[in-house]
Enzyme design. Structure first.
Site, PDB file in Angstrom:
ATOM      1  N   PRO A   1      21.154   3.668  26.191  1.00 13.95           N
ATOM      2  CG  PRO A   1      20.954   4.447  24.170  1.00 13.95           C
ATOM      3  CD  PRO A   1      20.781   5.132  25.580  1.00 13.95           C
TER       4      PRO A   1
ATOM      5  CG  LEU B   1      25.042  11.624  19.478  1.00  7.92           C
ATOM      6  CD1 LEU B   1      24.651  11.892  20.539  1.00  7.92           C
ATOM      7  CD2 LEU B   1      24.284  11.982  18.372  1.00  7.92           C
TER       8      LEU B   1
ATOM      9  CD  GLN C   1      25.151  16.405  24.339  1.00  9.64           C
ATOM     10  OE1 GLN C   1      24.005  16.233  23.468  1.00  9.64           O
ATOM     11  NE2 GLN C   1      26.170  17.013  23.672  1.00  9.64           N
ATOM     12  CG  PHE C   2      20.457  16.016  27.242  1.00  4.36           C
ATOM     13  CD1 PHE C   2      20.301  16.877  28.082  1.00  4.36           C
ATOM     14  CD2 PHE C   2      21.317  15.679  26.371  1.00  4.36           C
ATOM     15  CE1 PHE C   2      19.940  18.180  27.403  1.00  4.36           C
ATOM     16  CE2 PHE C   2      21.137  17.582  25.757  1.00  4.36           C
ATOM     17  CZ  PHE C   2      20.637  18.408  26.167  1.00  4.36           C
ATOM     18  CG  ASP C   3      18.247  12.631  32.307  1.00  7.30           C
ATOM     19  OD1 ASP C   3      17.768  13.177  30.752  1.00  7.30           O
ATOM     20  OD2 ASP C   3      17.602  13.445  33.469  1.00  7.30           O
ATOM     21  N   GLY C   4      18.238  10.421  29.409  1.00 10.65           N
ATOM     22  CA  GLY C   4      17.254  10.398  28.131  1.00 10.65           C
ATOM     23  C   GLY C   4      18.532   9.820  27.341  1.00 10.65           C
ATOM     24  CG  PHE C   5      21.179  11.174  25.275  1.00 20.20           C
ATOM     25  CD1 PHE C   5      19.582  11.625  24.548  1.00 20.20           C
ATOM     26  CD2 PHE C   5      21.997  12.004  24.642  1.00 20.20           C
ATOM     27  CE1 PHE C   5      19.027  12.326  23.831  1.00 20.20           C
ATOM     28  CE2 PHE C   5      21.716  13.386  23.606  1.00 20.20           C
ATOM     29  CZ  PHE C   5      20.341  13.754  23.427  1.00 20.20           C
TER      30      PHE C   5
ATOM     31  CD  GLU D   1      26.881  11.685  23.457  1.00 20.83           C
ATOM     32  OE1 GLU D   1      26.117  12.765  23.428  1.00 20.83           O
ATOM     33  OE2 GLU D   1      26.769  10.815  23.136  1.00 20.83           O
TER      34      GLU D   1
ATOM     35  CG  HIS E   1      16.606  16.033  25.616  1.00 19.14           C
ATOM     36  ND1 HIS E   1      16.147  15.794  24.300  1.00 19.14           N
ATOM     37  CD2 HIS E   1      17.662  16.696  25.015  1.00 19.14           C
ATOM     38  CE1 HIS E   1      16.852  15.794  23.236  1.00 19.14           C
ATOM     39  NE2 HIS E   1      17.898  16.492  23.651  1.00 19.14           N
TER      40      HIS E   1
ATOM     41  CD  GLU F   1      24.578   8.319  23.548  1.00 23.70           C
ATOM     42  OE1 GLU F   1      24.414   7.553  22.544  1.00 23.70           O
ATOM     43  OE2 GLU F   1      24.200   9.789  22.960  1.00 23.70           O
TER      44      GLU F   1
END
Length: 339
Positions: free
Chosen positions: A104, A73, A97-101, A44, A144, A75
């Site tokens: 999924p 967007l 883009q971020f670990d929390g993403f 992303e 994030h 994942e």
């Protein structure tokens, strides 16, 4: 702009440059894209924007939009595409883009990326390096900042690397992308802008080895990522009171350097593990078990753990209360020394 450190002569010694961790990762990606036309960078906003942290800045312009490109967007789709590319001879380096993403995409990572080589009895290796901006320290919104290392280290088939400074970021990424095994490369966001000398040379330490970043006699602090830097500060403060702490950077969380851990703790006879993830079933438990199994007769005190709390990773304003503080680590050191 990078600054070339002057050398006395024009020998074959590799140059040393002063880089931030973010720049060091960018430099390693340039090397990898240049040396292997099968290497692809995607995710992303990694193309024209250069990533939200500018880690991929300039790569699309240099290598073209067929090798460095943006994705939707989505994942799970990013990782599914990486699997298909790897099965067809490419060497994908996706970024989430971020670990929390990453949540999924866990289905693809655990059920496809990690298993495909085993499922096909070696016919379909997965030379995928998932770059994952990770951990806290930048006080970002929810999702994030996470600390997912135990999840990935617990998954057979994956390797997990966590650099702690710019030099490590450069060498560990070269090793990760060149590996034919899938690697989750977790980049500590809090360290992106910290600068340090980086030798632009080939990595010499094998995959799965730790490193001692400070030698000491009284106890070993074991950490990875941004917590290594915090432990070094703890060691400096403890030294003012005559306590000589060793700091071990684990850097590979899978495979773990059990021999390196044992060598350090056998010398100091005391160990404190420091990490950002919650305490329960965190990777610190695995480290403590390895130390106990291999150093039981040498230990002078139980292994201590200083971690995040057993709550969901908090949004930005609460991070200072969540992350291991210098005082909490110093208290753990005191407990182990007084045992």
């Amino acid at each position: 702009m990078t600054e070339l450190i002057e050398r006395d002569d024009a020998t074959t010694e590799p140059p040393t440059v002063e880089l931030s961790m973010q720049q060091a990762i960018n430099r390693a990606l340039r090397v990898l894209l240049a040396e292997d036309p099968s290497t692809l960078v995607f995710g992303e906003d990694v193309g024209a924007l250069g990533g939200v942290f500018r880690v991929t800045d300039g790569l699309q312009k240099e290598f073209g939009d067929q090798r460095v490109f943006d994705t939707p967007l989505a994942e799970s789709a990013i990782m599914g595409m990486a699997v298909g590319l790897a099965m067809n001879g490419w060497r994908p380096v996706p970024e989430l883009q971020f670990d929390g993403f990453a949540y999924p995409a866990v289905d693809q990572i655990v059920n496809q990326v990690a298993r495909m080589n085993y499922r096909t009895r070696g016919a379909a290796p997965m030379p995928i390096t998932l770059r994952l901006p990770s951990f806290g320290g930048i006080q970002a919104p929810e999702h994030h900042g996470e600390s997912l290392e135990a999840l990935f280290a617990h998954t057979p088939g994956l390797k997990v690397a966590v650099p702690s400074d710019a030099a490590e970021a450069y060498s560990l990424l070269l090793q990760s992308v060149r590996s034919d095994d899938p690697v989750v490369y977790m980049e500590p966001k809090a360290r992106y802008w910290d600068r340090g000398p980086v030798e632009l040379r080939e990595p010499t330490d094998p995959i799965g080895t730790s490193r001692i970043v400070r030698h000491g006699r009284h106890a070993t602090l074991i950490a990875w990522g941004a917590m290594v830097h915090r432990c070094l500060k703890v060691a400096e403060l403890a030294a003012e009171d005559g306590v000589d702490l060793e700091v071990l950077d684990l850097r590979w969380l899978k495979p773990i350097d059990a021999a390196g851990l044992a060598a350090s703790v056998s010398r100091t006879r005391r160990a404190v593990v420091v990490h950002e993830a919650p305490l329960t079933a965190g990777l610190g438990a695995e480290v403590a078990a390895l130390v106990t199994e291999n150093c039981f007769r040498d230990l002078a005190a139980p292994v201590q753990r200083v971690t995040g709390f057993d709550v969901p990773y908090p949004a930005g304003p609460l991070e200072p209360q969540y992350l291991p503080t210098i005082d909490r680590v110093l208290f753990a050191v005191q407990r182990t020394l007084e045992y």
